[in-house]
Write an enzyme that holds these catalytic residues in place. Structure first.
Site, PDB file in Angstrom:
ATOM      1  N   TYR A 154       0.854  -1.207   0.000  1.00  0.00           N
ATOM      2  CA  TYR A 154       0.000   0.000   0.000  1.00  0.00           C
ATOM      3  C   TYR A 154       0.883   1.248   0.000  1.00  0.00           C
ATOM      4  CZ  TYR A 154      -3.050   3.557   2.187  1.00  0.00           C
ATOM      5  OH  TYR A 154      -3.729   4.717   2.501  1.00  0.00           O
ATOM      6  N   LYS A 182      -9.820   1.326  11.114  1.00  0.00           N
ATOM      7  CA  LYS A 182      -8.517   1.627  11.719  1.00  0.00           C
ATOM      8  C   LYS A 182      -8.659   1.596  13.248  1.00  0.00           C
ATOM      9  CE  LYS A 182      -8.497   4.996   8.789  1.00  0.00           C
ATOM     10  NZ  LYS A 182      -8.736   6.120   9.622  1.00  0.00           N
TER      11      LYS A 182
END
Ligand code: NAD
Ligand code: GDD
Length: 329
Positions: free
Chosen positions: A149, A192
């Site tokens: 990523y 998250k």
């Protein structure tokens, strides 16, 4: 009337950005694979479509927009980006979006284009010590992000700067450091740490235990979405093209984040550290450059944002529980 295109308008930051731009009087077109999960978008036009398809990109970039915000990406928290299982999709999907969007902007022209890169581009070797992570913008090279990523974000940053150098495109490249807040993903695997902590705490019975991945000594900083939007606005108005960290300097260990969430809830809970994807051992935003370039830096306390986020996530948890009970009856 100023015009703006928001790519990723059905997502967390894109959703908040559309609201802000509309409140400021912009004409806004939003585009995303999906509609926003938690709020009706106030965009003047909302196109549900796939930015990996260049034909869709040509359709949504049908004019010279004053501002384009490229927030669309295949992304998530540690449970999505650091397991290794989604690497090919993340790189393929996000790179295609950026390649398509930039090329179409070259043909149609654009006032300014904003790109959301990530703190995940910083080298792992500078983030091994939880107490002293290095994230000054010019520490990105020699590059060694710890995730694919991060590598895709670094490639795409370079792509935006190349379009600036070769075609004179007015770009702004920001590196977000863990942005959190209401109306963001809170379950399903892409959430998250702040939303995950809120969910775990809200779901736990009084006297229960919440699981926290890793040793809990790993550190991060978290920025509430409102200040992220303020930073984007100030950055867009400035002459600086980036890269620029947009994050908080209030570093906290993940176990302390869990403790803060428990305290906010008023519950009596304990923490169990369990194996899980952890990413780097330490990360904090270095705000030296944003202060120098914008004369401003995010400053609101983490606790304030966590209080708002906990209240919102607890509401979602309660709604879901009610719906389950209604089905069971
Ligand atoms: P998000 O996942 O909520 O939003 C991204 C949106 O992009 C999603 O709604 C998704 O459906 C959309 N999208 C993905 N692929 C698409 C495609 N092919 N076509 C059209 N739309 C597509 O994420 P977010 O937290 O709002 O993040 C916004 C941007 O900021 C992303 O580029 C992300 O990588 C970056 N970023 C976010 C954080 C953070 O902490 N939130 C940190 C660093 C970087
Ligand atoms: N997501 C999550 N869920 N993280 C947890 C949990 C949990 O239940 N328990 C502990 N953690 C720990 C993770 O192991 C990690 O060490 C830390 O909390 C932070 O995890 P995340 O918030 O998921 O991600 P991150 O900070 O490592 O990376 C995120 O921020 C980057 C920008 O700063 C990701 O969203 C990246 O995609 C993003 O670019």
């Amino acid at each position: 009337m100023k015009t703006a295109l928001v790519c990723g308008a059905g997502g967390f930051i894109g959703g908040h950005l559309v609201k802000k731009l509309k409140a400021q009087g912009y004409w806004v077109r939003g585009v995303d694979l999906k509609r926003h999960e938690f709020a009706e978008s106030p965009a003047d036009e909302f196109v549900v479509g796939d930015l990996r398809d260049p034909r869709l990109v040509a359709q949504v970039i049908d004019r010279k927009f004053d501002e384009v915000y490229q927030l669309a990406a295949d992304m998530g928290g540690a449970g999505f980006v650091f397991t290794g299982e989604n690497d090919a999709a993340i790189m393929h999907n996000s790179a295609l979006i950026n390649l398509n969007v930039l090329e179409e902007l070259r043909h149609k022209g654009v006032g300014k284009v904003f790109y959301s890169s990530s703190a995940c581009i910083y080298p792992e070797y500078n983030q091994l010590d939880p107490s002293k992570p290095v994230t000054a913008e010019d520490s990105a090279y020699p590059a060694m992000p710890d995730s694919e990523y991060g590598w895709e974000k670094l490639f795409s940053e370079r792509l935006y700067f190349a379009y600036h150098r070769n075609y004179g495109m007015d770009v702004r490249v920001a590196r977000f450091h863990n942005i959190f807040g209401i109306e963001g993903t809170w379950e399903g695997g892409r959430e998250k740490a702040p939303a995950a902590m809120c969910r775990k705490v809200a779901e736990a019975p009084e006297g229960g235990v919440i699981e926290v991945w890793g040793p809990g000594t790993q550190t991060r900083s978290f920025l509430y979405v409102d200040e992220c939007l303020e930073a984007i606005e100030r950055f867009m108005r400035s002459d600086y093209i980036g890269p620029l960290n947009i994050g908080s300097e209030e570093m906290i260990s993940i176990n302390d984040l869990a403790r803060m969430t428990i305290e906010i809830s008023g519950k009596n809970l304990s923490i169990r550290n369990v194996p899980g994807p952890t990413g780097v051992q330490g990360r904090n935003s270095d705000n030296t450059r944003i202060r120098e370039k914008l004369g401003w830096a995010p400053h609101r306390p983490l606790r304030e944002g966590m209080e708002r986020t906990y209240a919102w996530v607890a509401e979602q948890v309660a709604k879901k529980q009610k719906a389950k009970e209604a089905i069971a009856q």
